[in-house]
Design a protein around this motif. Structure first.
Motif, PDB file in Angstrom:
ATOM      1  N   TRP A 157       9.194 -34.302   1.130  1.00  0.00           N
ATOM      2  CA  TRP A 157       9.308 -33.978   2.549  1.00  0.00           C
ATOM      3  C   TRP A 157      10.378 -34.865   3.160  1.00  0.00           C
ATOM      4  CZ3 TRP A 157       7.036 -29.631   3.290  1.00  0.00           C
ATOM      5  CH2 TRP A 157       5.839 -29.323   2.647  1.00  0.00           C
ATOM      6  N   TYR A 183      -1.008 -32.722   5.364  1.00  0.00           N
ATOM      7  CA  TYR A 183      -0.446 -32.325   4.069  1.00  0.00           C
ATOM      8  C   TYR A 183       0.382 -33.518   3.590  1.00  0.00           C
ATOM      9  CZ  TYR A 183       1.599 -28.918   0.730  1.00  0.00           C
ATOM     10  OH  TYR A 183       1.974 -28.230  -0.396  1.00  0.00           O
ATOM     11  N   LEU A 241       6.923 -25.227   4.754  1.00  0.00           N
ATOM     12  CA  LEU A 241       5.503 -25.346   4.440  1.00  0.00           C
ATOM     13  C   LEU A 241       5.074 -24.225   3.507  1.00  0.00           C
ATOM     14  CD1 LEU A 241       2.608 -26.482   4.998  1.00  0.00           C
ATOM     15  CD2 LEU A 241       2.506 -24.897   6.944  1.00  0.00           C
ATOM     16  N   ILE A 248       0.652 -30.831   9.615  1.00  0.00           N
ATOM     17  CA  ILE A 248       1.425 -29.633   9.246  1.00  0.00           C
ATOM     18  C   ILE A 248       2.149 -29.031  10.450  1.00  0.00           C
ATOM     19  CG2 ILE A 248      -0.038 -29.069   7.275  1.00  0.00           C
ATOM     20  CD1 ILE A 248      -1.253 -26.818   8.952  1.00  0.00           C
ATOM     21  N   LYS A 252       7.738 -24.233   9.313  1.00  0.00           N
ATOM     22  CA  LYS A 252       6.861 -23.244   8.681  1.00  0.00           C
ATOM     23  C   LYS A 252       7.441 -22.671   7.388  1.00  0.00           C
ATOM     24  CE  LYS A 252       4.186 -21.700  12.675  1.00  0.00           C
ATOM     25  NZ  LYS A 252       3.824 -20.580  13.560  1.00  0.00           N
ATOM     26  N   VAL A 260      -4.203 -32.220   0.653  1.00  0.00           N
ATOM     27  CA  VAL A 260      -4.481 -31.437   1.864  1.00  0.00           C
ATOM     28  C   VAL A 260      -5.814 -31.879   2.460  1.00  0.00           C
ATOM     29  CG1 VAL A 260      -4.813 -29.115   2.821  1.00  0.00           C
ATOM     30  CG2 VAL A 260      -3.200 -29.468   0.936  1.00  0.00           C
ATOM     31  N   ARG A 294      -0.458 -21.812   8.241  1.00  0.00           N
ATOM     32  CA  ARG A 294      -0.091 -21.739   9.659  1.00  0.00           C
ATOM     33  C   ARG A 294       0.196 -20.308  10.099  1.00  0.00           C
ATOM     34  NH1 ARG A 294       4.130 -25.757  12.116  1.00  0.00           N
ATOM     35  NH2 ARG A 294       3.257 -24.872  14.036  1.00  0.00           N
ATOM     36  N   ILE A 336       5.733 -29.867  10.157  1.00  0.00           N
ATOM     37  CA  ILE A 336       6.495 -29.317   9.023  1.00  0.00           C
ATOM     38  C   ILE A 336       7.015 -27.942   9.413  1.00  0.00           C
ATOM     39  CG2 ILE A 336       6.410 -28.591   6.613  1.00  0.00           C
ATOM     40  CD1 ILE A 336       4.082 -30.534   6.210  1.00  0.00           C
TER      41      ILE A 336
END
Length: 642
Positions: free
Chosen positions: A385, A462, A475, A467, A472, A403, A451, A470
């Motif tokens: 990430w 996550y 993700l 999240i 989408k 998660v 999401r 992040i």
């Protein structure tokens, strides 16, 4: 701890900020103005040529009618008193008149051809924007709108727009210009006869307004009914097997008859008024023609207003020139009303709120270098990430697949909460299973990880990152999902598997198919991996379609997998074969499994039993059996899932 605080801090650099679709027009813009803006964007030059051509065409018609007076009074009448008439001047006048009408014909041809180009170009742009916007809509929109009604936007609604842009708008514009020009010419020719025309035109407008007002409301209802009928037909086609299995044919017919009757009523009422308009206008035009001839004859006989035979003939021609555009405007008003109703439906779809995304953390390939994680452009099998810092630098967190849900509350609407205070965690490499009755909230949990829907309260982490932070697309790129319902697309088997990873090599596709145990039946197909599938893979069994679905997830090679009843469509024998491939697919990944068959979740690291949106039991298979709670009842058959 410091890193976690920094990751979950709501810092969104401007370069990653999402503020909605910049193409979205202002909400208070009128439909007709919004439509014309499409012409202005791409076809402003051509549209000006169309306007000029319409002006020339209208002017040619009016000048030709006025020239008729000159032709009769100055060229034909003098010849009647000559002993040896000379036709040179008359021939010249006729040639001039022919040239004027020919110029009008050419201009009409030009603007009609150009309007076809403009209308098709505008429709292409609208369809492109509508489809692009549709791809950005949240899943909730498609869950709450009939697919057939959505399809109607692309077919019926755009077709009414095509008719308006290519025919109605140029005809109305041409007619209005012609009406104004003819009135001006009439006033110049004879004011007495003009008064007769004005009285007839006022009668035409009154009737047109009355009838158009009655029909316009039904045209709007017709478009809505058409969308509802298409939606119902689409549902019945998709569910035809269910209809037949449960002998629901008669009930389906009754429901269709209700919708079809409403559509028939609205369409009949709309067209009933529309179809009587032109005959009425035509008859008023004939009445006007007779009145002008009568009044003109009286004026000529008693020498009132210096009326000549040529002036009467010219005026009669002008009256016919006037009646036709008034009738055309009246006729096209209904088409415009219907097109604007379709345009309103299209713009309603295009104005639907797109899926918001405040995420600024992205997913990148990474490698370990000097004890640190660094970004790389090549594929290494390691994902990270990429977290932007306030000073413009970036931090990297390795994607491991941890998660966690912390006090998550969610409802599809404010009136009904589906999940209550959900707390769970899935450590990297763990297999977590959800068990419970239909409606307990199992699939909802996986939808929240993707999401597809936003939670009402709580946090989903996550790898320690909220999240919501992040992006989408990134993700979802880290998640693989195999749904109970399979969706195959028109194309080859190879292309359908590659849908999970568009840049996958042929070797990667073959490997994924072998992993999912789909390779065996694929090789038996007529062209193997090059066999073209159509109609959502209608030539394959449900089990074979699901195997391709699993292969598609395998080729994506994501670190986290979601299996939502992935083997429910496969028979027990095939399931045992597929399960080996699934185990290989799940190895080393964090996996969420939803299953009604408890045999598929026994080897899970953690099994969570849900009931009415709450986790009532958790543990591995042995522990839950020992507790002799709800899971024990399910396993021993004392209680069955519904």
């Amino acid at each position: 701890m410091e890193l976690e605080k920094k990751l979950n801090k709501k810092v969104v650099p401007p370069m990653h900020k999402y503020e909605g679709d910049p193409r979205k027009p202002k909400a208070n813009t009128s439909t007709i103005k919004r439509l014309l803006s499409y012409i202005k964007k791409d076809y402003q030059g051509l549209f000006w040529i169309v306007i000029i051509a319409i002006l020339i065409s209208s002017a040619a018609g009016v000048i030709g009618s006025l020239f008729l007076e000159v032709l009769i009074d100055d060229y034909i009448t003098p010849l009647l008193g000559m002993e040896h008439p000379v036709f040179t001047g008359l021939l010249k006048a006729i040639l001039i008149m022919t040239g004027i009408y020919l110029l009008g014909v050419i201009s009409t041809l030009i603007y009609n051809r150009l309007m076809v180009v403009i209308s098709q170009g505008v429709l292409k742009r609208i369809r492109d924007e509508m489809f692009d916007h549709m791809q950005e809509l949240p899943v909730k929109y498609f869950d709450t709108h009939s697919h057939g009604d959505i399809m109607s936007h692309y077919t019926n609604d755009t077709d009414t727009l095509r008719q308006m842009l290519s025919q109605s708008i140029p005809q109305v514009f041409s007619s209005v210009i012609t009406i104004v020009a003819v009135f001006g010419a009439m006033i110049i020719t004879n004011i007495h006869l003009t008064i007769v025309v004005i009285l007839c035109v006022l009668l035409m407008f009154f009737i047109s307004k009355t009838i158009a007002g009655k029909s316009s409301n039904f045209f709007i209802k017709q478009q809505r009914s058409l969308g509802e009928t298409n939606g119902y037909i689409e549902e019945m086609i998709n569910g035809q097997k269910v209809v037949k299995v449960f002998n629901h044919e008669e009930e389906a017919k009754k429901q269709f008859d209700v919708l079809n009757e409403e559509l028939c009523h609205n369409a009949t009422e709309a067209n009933r008024f529309a179809n009587i308009l032109m005959p009425i206008m035509g008859n008023i035009g004939y009445l006007q023609y007779v009145l002008i001839a009568f009044v003109g004859g009286v004026l000529f006989t008693y020498d009132i207003g210096n009326v000549t035979i040529g002036a009467i003939a010219s005026f009669l021609q002008l009256s016919r020139t006037l009646s036709m555009p008034i009738g055309q405007v009246s006729q096209q008003l209904n088409a415009i009303v219907m097109a604007l109703a379709g345009a309103k439906r299209i713009f309603q779809l295009m104005d639907e709120k797109i899926e918001t995304d405040g995420g600024y953390i992205t997913l990148v390939n990474a490698k370990h270098e000097g004890g640190k994680l660094v970004e790389t452009s090549r594929k290494t099998g390691i994902w990270a990430w990429k977290v932007p810092n306030e000073d413009g630098s970036f931090s990297y967190v390795e994607l491991k697949g941890d998660v966690r849900f912390e006090d998550v509350v969610f409802g599809y609407n404010a009136e009904k909460v589906i999940l209550h205070d959900i707390n769970l965690y899935a450590e990297p490499g763990q297999k977590v299973a959800f068990v419970g009755a239909t409606g307990a909230g199992k699939t909802t949990i996986t939808n929240l990880i993707n999401r597809f829907y936003e939670i009402d309260s709580g946090t989903i982490l996550y790898d320690g990152i909220d999240i919501k932070n992040i992006r989408k697309s990134d993700l979802r790129r880290s998640l693989g999902i195999v749904l109970q319902d399979t969706n195959l697309f028109t194309g080859t088997v190879m292309e359908n598997i590659r849908y999970g990873k568009l840049d996958a090599t042929d070797e990667e596709v073959y490997a994924a198919a072998k992993l999912a145990k789909a390779d065996e039946f694929i090789n038996l197909l007529p062209q193997g991996y090059d066999t073209v599938l159509a109609g959502d893979g209608s030539g394959l069994s449900q089990g074979q379609r699901q195997l391709l679905n699993i292969a598609r997830a395998a080729v994506a090679d994501p670190p986290v997998m979601i299996l939502d009843e992935a083997t429910s469509s496969i028979d027990t024998r095939t399931e045992s074969i597929v399960q080996k491939g699934m185990d290989a697919l799940m190895y080393g990944r964090t996996v969420f499994v939803i299953a009604h068959r408890l045999s598929t979740v026994q080897n899970s690291d953690v099994i969570m039993v849900l009931e009415q949106g709450r986790i009532i039991e958790r543990g591995n298979h042995e522990k839950l059996i020992e507790e002799k709670g709800k899971y024990y009842q399910l396993y021993t058959g004392a209680f069955e899932l519904e």
